[in-house]
Structure formats: C-alpha cells, structure tokens
Design a protein around this motif. Sequence first.
Motif, PDB file in Angstrom:
ATOM      1  N   ARG A 355       1.990   2.307   0.109  1.00  0.00           N
ATOM      2  CA  ARG A 355       2.449   3.130  -1.035  1.00  0.00           C
ATOM      3  C   ARG A 355       3.505   2.415  -1.861  1.00  0.00           C
ATOM      4  O   ARG A 355       3.725   2.768  -3.013  1.00  0.00           O
ATOM      5  N   GLU A 358       1.136   0.104  -4.153  1.00  0.00           N
ATOM      6  CA  GLU A 358       0.121   0.704  -5.019  1.00  0.00           C
ATOM      7  C   GLU A 358       0.467   2.142  -5.329  1.00  0.00           C
ATOM      8  O   GLU A 358       0.931   2.863  -4.453  1.00  0.00           O
ATOM      9  N   LYS A 359       0.163   2.570  -6.519  1.00  0.00           N
ATOM     10  CA  LYS A 359       0.316   3.997  -6.865  1.00  0.00           C
ATOM     11  C   LYS A 359      -1.051   4.669  -6.674  1.00  0.00           C
ATOM     12  O   LYS A 359      -1.950   4.081  -6.093  1.00  0.00           O
ATOM     13  N   ASN A 360      -1.154   5.902  -7.189  1.00  0.00           N
ATOM     14  CA  ASN A 360      -2.487   6.501  -7.258  1.00  0.00           C
ATOM     15  C   ASN A 360      -3.007   6.994  -5.903  1.00  0.00           C
ATOM     16  O   ASN A 360      -4.062   6.580  -5.440  1.00  0.00           O
TER      17      ASN A 360
END
Length: 371
Positions: A355, A358-360
């Motif tokens: 996390r 990366e987002k989303n």
Amino acid sequence: MYINFWYPVACCEEVTNAAPLRVRILCLDFVAFRDSSGVAHVLSDTCIHRGGALGNGKVKGDCVECPYHGWQYDGAGRCTVIPSLGKQEKPPARAKVDSYPVQEKYGIVFAFLGDLPEADRPPLYEIPEYDDPAWRANKLKVFEVNYYYERSVENGLDPAHNEFVHPKQGTPGMMQGFRDKPIAIDDIGAFGSKFMMPFTQVKADEGLMAGQFERNASQLEGGSGHFGPNALITWLHLGNGNDFHQYFYEAPIDENSTRIFFVNMRHFMLDAKHDQRIMDINMEIAQEDIDLLEVLNPVRTPHSTNKELLVPADKPVVRYREYLQQWEQNGWRIDLRRLREIRGDVAVAIPGPQRRAEKNWVLDEVPLVGK
Ligand code: FES
Ligand SMILES: [Fe+2]
C-alpha cells in the motif's frame, strides 16, 4: 491490538498447496497457502469482487482461487485470472488484495501484519538456542484460550502471582519486598523489556520436575520479558545449568480469544522420553493461569495506569503498557470500537507493505486509533 508486528499464523505443516487455510488474527480473516514451489503466502481473506472468503476456496498452481466466481490471486495478492472476463481481457490494476511478508521458523508460519517497509519493521523475536545441540525443543504446542492476549502477556510478566496461582511449584518466594528491592528492567532492543531476579523455593523438593535433577538453591533465578505486544519469554534457571527458556508467540484472534504457539526449550533432561511429562507439567501450570485469566475484569487491558491500583511488583506490566502507548502514538493501534461499529457493513484489511507503493485499493484499511 497493533499492526506492524510479526504474528504466528499457523504451524508450518498446516499450510499446504492442497487447500488454503483460513485464519482469524487481530479480528480479521487471512488466507494462508503454499505455491507450487512450496513458498508460504499470507493474504487478506476477503475477495475484492463480492466478498468471497478466499480461505474457503482452492489452491490452483501458484494462486488461491475464490470459491464464488473463481478469481485467482497469486502470492503477492495480485489477481491474475477473472474467468468471467474471458481469456483476452486482463484483470484491472485494482484487482488485488493485501499480501503480507512471511517467514517460517520453529515450525511456525509468521506473517508481518502491517505496512512498514522492511528496514523499519520490528524483528521477529528469535530463539537463540533453538539449533544448539545442548538444548532440546519440545514439539510445538498450540492452544487457544478465552482471554485477551495483553492480559496473557501481562500475566507472564508478573512475578508476584506465582505463589498464589502455582503453589505446587515449590511455593516460589519471589514476592516479598518489591518496594525495597525494585525490579530492574532492561529493554530488549527498541520493542521489548525484561527482568531477571533470584527466587527461593519454600519447599525445595517440589516444583517443576522435582526429584529428577540436582537443583542448586543458591543459583535459582527466574524472569520474563516481552517483545512487541505479543511475544512473551520466560527464563527459569534452577541451578547447575538446569534451565528452561519458554517462548510464547501469541496471536490475538479477536477481542476475547488468543491462540498461543508455545516453544519450550530445556538445557537438561535432553532425552526425548521426558518430552511428554515436561509438556504435561507445563500445561498443568498454564491451566492454573487460564482458569484465572478467563474471568479477569475488564476483559481487555486498561490503557491507563489509574484504572487499576498498580504496586511496585507490577513494574514490568507498567513498562509493557508504556510500550503499548508508544505503539499507539505511532498510529499502530487498531481502533476496536470503530471496527466493531462498521463490522458487517464494511470489509476492511490490515494494510500490507504494497500500500505504500501503490494506490487504488478496493478495501478500506482497518481503523487505527488517531487516524
Ligand atoms: S466474490 Fe470472489 S470471485 Fe466473486
Ligand atoms: Fe502463571
């Protein structure tokens, strides 16, 4: 309960590539499985399609397959197959679940449940004598108890309960005069603390393995420590090198129950024929603690020192609570009250290290105190 520590998930032999294993830790569900090369993986259990339990699915090659619509997730948590999209279309970038760092030691699969990058992670507390031929490890013992893990750890850090709760152990006389002789506490690195102290046995011919070996009354010492919120160690030295070192890796299952992985190391009576008897006696002692701890009020450790009347013998417990407060200030404490409120309406996950990169993500992060 705190994120960002190593938690025992299962015994190594329970984690296979024949079927996934569904395990509850820190009030949340996880799935553990082995890929085709035998590497163990631990992922958040909730399928981000429509909430299937991955742990009730199948292992397919290097992936775990959701039992609902067959989405497959690899060991990194990435969804690699969505059958209903057909062969041409790749799963979208958002199709992923949290995956957690894993290490296997002492017959236990441990997962780091949190999002800290490797360099910042509190380490797993190691057993230095585990591979030393002068010591013997019992077969790993796993048991579940109906009380909160912090109460369990605090009980292990308590030198004043022995003669009341375990009178058969030779009435260990450790409890007198803690105000005059304060307990000396040492930190273990940046995440733990411990103490050792001499003790006497009022009835020297009783206690653990009485009559089986030569004690040295002048060398009796015992102590305990914690590392992180959930690893407890006790050191019991009965003289002449007759030592027990006991390691309890505790996994809070939920707010009322705990799974304990117990490794007992001994430096004497190394023959395997003593294994069962030593474990039986240890579990008899543990049962005395269990009967007491199951009815403590309140169930969970107060996060304050003035809602219980603490005395000098509670110094190791106070030090443990100071650490807990520190970890709360770090933003690592799970907000159990908010989690209770949203449970049933919202699925959440412990954030994994990915996390940070990366987002989303589909699932919300577990609510944390102060965040
Ligand atoms: S809920 Fe998991 S594949 Fe649909
Ligand atoms: Fe005890």
